[in-house]
Design a protein around this motif. Sequence first.
Motif: not given
Length: 170
Positions: A103-119
């Motif tokens: 919640d409130g964390v900037d993240w995206s799915l990476n090429e391996h299908g896992n969350p990568s945290l923008a920070d």
Amino acid sequence: MTALATFETGQAVDPQAFRVAMKQVPTPVAIVTAMSEEGPLGMTVGSFTSVSLSPALVTFFVDVSSTTWPRLKSSPSFTINILGHDKGELCRAFSRRGADRFDGVDWSLNEHGNPSLADASVTLDCTVYSTLVLGDHIQLVGEVQGFKVHHEGMPLVFFNGSFLDLRERG
């Protein structure tokens, strides 16, 4: 000099006294993320280190009472998000029990299908190499499948019950 905690050969090790001793060892802080059927998972680990360069292996430890571990261990891969010195709040967010850690964390799915945290300073994409139960913790060794260094800088380090700012050390 007065000792804060002691252990003598032949005595039973007192877990709290041992904790006092181990608080004197600085540890890097990372957040392990993965995807599950329920959505993104993540947890803070304070025991991350590299193991081998060839093959590229890393390790961390999870408390056997972790409520995240049973869901994370079924994932075929995971991402280790290494945090910079100024990401203490992000670390705390992923340490909370019973809360939406994303919640409130900037993240995206990476090429391996896992969350990568923008920070994250560095992200390491891994598959499970081995697991081993050791006392009250589980050691997970991951084989690095890919990584990205997003920016260089001082790492977030936990020491003696709080975050240590290495910038003050010169």
